[in-house]
Motif scaffolding. Structure first.
Motif, PDB file in Angstrom:
ATOM      1  N   HIS A  82       0.880  -1.172   0.000  1.00 54.30           N
ATOM      2  CA  HIS A  82       0.000   0.000   0.000  1.00 54.30           C
ATOM      3  C   HIS A  82       0.918   1.223   0.000  1.00 54.30           C
ATOM      4  O   HIS A  82       1.976   1.198   0.646  1.00 54.30           O
ATOM      5  CB  HIS A  82      -0.895  -0.032   1.246  1.00 54.30           C
ATOM      6  CG  HIS A  82      -1.793   1.153   1.413  1.00 54.30           C
ATOM      7  ND1 HIS A  82      -2.491   1.722   0.378  1.00 54.30           N
ATOM      8  CD2 HIS A  82      -2.114   1.879   2.529  1.00 54.30           C
ATOM      9  CE1 HIS A  82      -3.202   2.740   0.831  1.00 54.30           C
ATOM     10  NE2 HIS A  82      -2.989   2.860   2.130  1.00 54.30           N
TER      11      HIS A  82
ATOM     12  N   ALA B  28       0.138  -4.264  -4.618  1.00 55.04           N
ATOM     13  CA  ALA B  28      -0.978  -4.070  -3.687  1.00 55.04           C
ATOM     14  C   ALA B  28      -2.143  -4.973  -4.079  1.00 55.04           C
ATOM     15  O   ALA B  28      -2.860  -4.677  -5.045  1.00 55.04           O
ATOM     16  CB  ALA B  28      -1.413  -2.604  -3.711  1.00 55.04           C
TER      17      ALA B  28
ATOM     18  N   LYS C  37      -5.709  -6.444  -4.349  1.00 55.49           N
ATOM     19  CA  LYS C  37      -7.043  -5.834  -4.223  1.00 55.49           C
ATOM     20  C   LYS C  37      -7.965  -6.809  -3.504  1.00 55.49           C
ATOM     21  O   LYS C  37      -9.007  -7.234  -4.037  1.00 55.49           O
ATOM     22  CB  LYS C  37      -7.579  -5.427  -5.599  1.00 55.49           C
ATOM     23  CG  LYS C  37      -6.888  -4.244  -6.217  1.00 55.49           C
ATOM     24  CD  LYS C  37      -7.183  -2.917  -5.509  1.00 55.49           C
ATOM     25  CE  LYS C  37      -6.170  -2.489  -4.513  1.00 55.49           C
ATOM     26  NZ  LYS C  37      -6.562  -1.320  -3.728  1.00 55.49           N
TER      27      LYS C  37
ATOM     28  N   GLU D 109      -2.777   4.543  -6.379  1.00 54.35           N
ATOM     29  CA  GLU D 109      -3.150   3.422  -5.497  1.00 54.35           C
ATOM     30  C   GLU D 109      -3.572   3.922  -4.124  1.00 54.35           C
ATOM     31  O   GLU D 109      -4.590   3.500  -3.569  1.00 54.35           O
ATOM     32  CB  GLU D 109      -1.977   2.432  -5.359  1.00 54.35           C
ATOM     33  CG  GLU D 109      -2.312   1.156  -4.570  1.00 54.35           C
ATOM     34  CD  GLU D 109      -2.268   1.291  -3.045  1.00 54.35           C
ATOM     35  OE1 GLU D 109      -2.935   0.504  -2.366  1.00 54.35           O
ATOM     36  OE2 GLU D 109      -1.582   2.204  -2.530  1.00 54.35           O
ATOM     37  N   THR D 110      -2.761   4.853  -3.566  1.00 51.29           N
ATOM     38  CA  THR D 110      -3.039   5.319  -2.197  1.00 51.29           C
ATOM     39  C   THR D 110      -4.394   6.016  -2.136  1.00 51.29           C
ATOM     40  O   THR D 110      -5.224   5.726  -1.265  1.00 51.29           O
ATOM     41  CB  THR D 110      -1.927   6.294  -1.732  1.00 51.29           C
ATOM     42  OG1 THR D 110      -0.675   5.622  -1.845  1.00 51.29           O
ATOM     43  CG2 THR D 110      -2.141   6.725  -0.298  1.00 51.29           C
TER      44      THR D 110
ATOM     45  N   THR E 196      -6.986   5.998  -4.281  1.00 55.93           N
ATOM     46  CA  THR E 196      -8.172   5.181  -4.612  1.00 55.93           C
ATOM     47  C   THR E 196      -8.432   4.127  -3.536  1.00 55.93           C
ATOM     48  O   THR E 196      -9.579   3.829  -3.212  1.00 55.93           O
ATOM     49  CB  THR E 196      -8.033   4.496  -5.987  1.00 55.93           C
ATOM     50  OG1 THR E 196      -6.802   3.754  -6.015  1.00 55.93           O
ATOM     51  CG2 THR E 196      -8.054   5.506  -7.117  1.00 55.93           C
ATOM     52  N   ASP E 197      -7.360   3.571  -2.970  1.00 61.54           N
ATOM     53  CA  ASP E 197      -7.537   2.552  -1.926  1.00 61.54           C
ATOM     54  C   ASP E 197      -8.202   3.152  -0.694  1.00 61.54           C
ATOM     55  O   ASP E 197      -9.148   2.587  -0.143  1.00 61.54           O
ATOM     56  CB  ASP E 197      -6.175   1.948  -1.564  1.00 61.54           C
ATOM     57  CG  ASP E 197      -6.304   0.767  -0.629  1.00 61.54           C
ATOM     58  OD1 ASP E 197      -6.681  -0.316  -1.094  1.00 61.54           O
ATOM     59  OD2 ASP E 197      -6.044   0.933   0.588  1.00 61.54           O
TER      60      ASP E 197
ATOM     61  N   GLU F 196     -12.007   2.048   0.591  1.00 57.16           N
ATOM     62  CA  GLU F 196     -12.311   1.445   1.903  1.00 57.16           C
ATOM     63  C   GLU F 196     -13.163   2.378   2.771  1.00 57.16           C
ATOM     64  O   GLU F 196     -13.959   1.912   3.583  1.00 57.16           O
ATOM     65  CB  GLU F 196     -11.021   1.006   2.623  1.00 57.16           C
ATOM     66  CG  GLU F 196     -10.074   2.104   2.990  1.00 57.16           C
ATOM     67  CD  GLU F 196      -8.628   1.623   3.172  1.00 57.16           C
ATOM     68  OE1 GLU F 196      -8.291   0.520   2.712  1.00 57.16           O
ATOM     69  OE2 GLU F 196      -7.832   2.364   3.770  1.00 57.16           O
TER      70      GLU F 196
END
Ligand SMILES: NC(=O)C1=CN([C@@H]2O[C@H](COP(=O)(O)OP(=O)(O)OC[C@H]3O[C@@H](n4cnc5c(N)ncnc54)[C@H](OP(=O)(O)O)[C@@H]3O)[C@@H](O)[C@H]2O)C=CC1
Ligand SMILES: CC[C@](O)(C(C)=O)C(=O)O
Length: 333
Positions: free
Chosen positions: A108, A129, A131, A187-188, A190-191, A195
């Motif tokens: 992540h 990362a 998913k 990534e950071t 959108t992740d 969540e």
């Protein structure tokens, strides 16, 4: 169009004969370590002397060293302890053992993107990362399947960083499902967004709001549970397997009409909130809040989790699930 890598696009060669240190043996840690080992990669685990996970990792057949020792002997150092713990672990145990032959790896992008860890420019830094939750990463690998992942390169000091990252993703089983190339930033952000607003925060808020709306109106809690939580899984399974249209093929016309008309009202109410949540993430406000919350000993985190553990829906669910023993799958070790 996204660049997606599958098994035939990746080779294990770049990490064959190299040692991978997995720091942490929790949700992602045990899954990465076991999948890589089963793919023929040389893995060592890094855990503090007093770590509760040491016995589990040893029982699974791994050599367990301290994080400093593991960082010293490894070529690739993967951070799989909680995000909030990684900066101190990096400074105390990893940084003193770094040299240009070593690669840093993350699952992540939080600490790199928000500059909580600033690696020297002469080491490779990649991210793989998954998913999906760590336990699924392991269970699906064991079944010959895979959880998809995102891959990103932050620093390519050697010119071979992407090949190493794809080899790692292949060892994890992720290229069986598809590995999308991205950046640490994408990534950071959108992740965190996923969540908070959909997967965990959004879905639990919808469940609780639905359950409370029914029970406060005098309907039986057990009926509300079946309606707002139990059946959600069955509906999501259909969406996961066949898409939204596929799910709608299986539900009644009455449900479909309510879905598209009333669903629209929920959508209108929720989308502006989601935009606010994304903005907080993009501006770094969420990251600052979470770092400070940890420095203060996590008072809000503990209080809100405890409040939800005491929610009526949890008590009703516990009883109803006892009558359906097939629901509980493998143990969450
Ligand atoms: N959970 C998930 O499914 C996903 C996680 N990620 C990312 O993967 C990374 C790991 O997350 P996750 O697997 O959830 O982590 P976990 O919370 O499951 O990690 C637990 C492990 O970290 C160790 N640990 C905890 N605190 C410390 C500490 N202070 N010092 C050293 N070791 C410590 C624990 O040891 P002990 O047993 O002693 O407590 C245990 O081995 C994170 O970057 C996360 O964002 C990415 C995708 C999904
Ligand atoms: C949805 C939560 C997650 O982002 C995940 C399992 O992918 C996490 O960080 O745990």
């Amino acid at each position: 169009m996204a660049k997606i890598y599958y098994d035939s696009d990746a080779s294990l060669e770049p990490i064959k004969g190299k040692k991978v240190a997995i720091l942490g043996y929790g949700s992602q840690g045990h899954a990465h370590a076991l999948n890589l080992k089963d793919s023929g990669v040389d893995v060592v685990i890094g855990l503090h002397e007093k770590s509760r996970s040491r016995e589990k990792a040893k029982k699974d057949g791994f050599e367990v060293l301290t994080p400093s020792e593991a960082s010293k002997v490894a070529d690739i150092i993967m951070f799989l302890v909680p995000d909030t713990v990684q900066p101190d672990l990096y400074r105390e145990c990893v940084e003193p053992n770094l040299n240009p032959k070593k690669t840093l790896a993350f699952a992540h992008g939080f600490n790199i993107h928000f500059k909580q860890i600033v690696p020297p420019p002469d080491v490779d830094v990649f991210m793989v990362a998954p998913k999906g939750p760590g336990h699924l990463v392991r269970w699906m690998y064991e079944e010959g399947k895979g959880v998809p992942a995102l891959v990103a390169i932050y620093q390519d000091a050697t010119g071979g960083c992407l090949d190493k990252a794809l080899a790692y993703a292949k060892g994890l089983g992720a290229t069986r499902a598809g590995v999308i190339e991205t950046s640490f930033k994408e990534e950071t952000e959108t992740d965190l967004f996923g969540e908070q607003s959909v997967l965990c925060g959004g879905v639990t808020a919808l469940i609780k709001a639905g359950f409370e709306t029914l029970t406060e109106a005098g309907y039986q809690p057990e009926v509300a549970y079946f309606e707002c939580l139990h059946e959600l899984k069955l509906i999501v399974d259909l969406i996961y397997q066949y898409g939204i249209a596929g799910m709608r093929y299986s539900i009644s016309d009455t449900a479909k009409y309510g879905d598209v008309t009333r669903g629209e009202r929920i959508y209108e109410a929720v989308k502006p909130l989601m935009k606010d949540i994304l903005t907080e993430i993009q501006k770094g406000e969420f990251a600052r809040e979470w770092v400070l919350e940890n420095k203060a000993g996590r008072p809000v985190y503990h209080a809100l989790l405890e409040r939800d553990r005491e929610h009526l829906i949890e008590k009703v669910g516990e009883e109803l699930r006892k009558m359906m023993p097939w629901i509980t799958g493998k143990e969450l070790k």
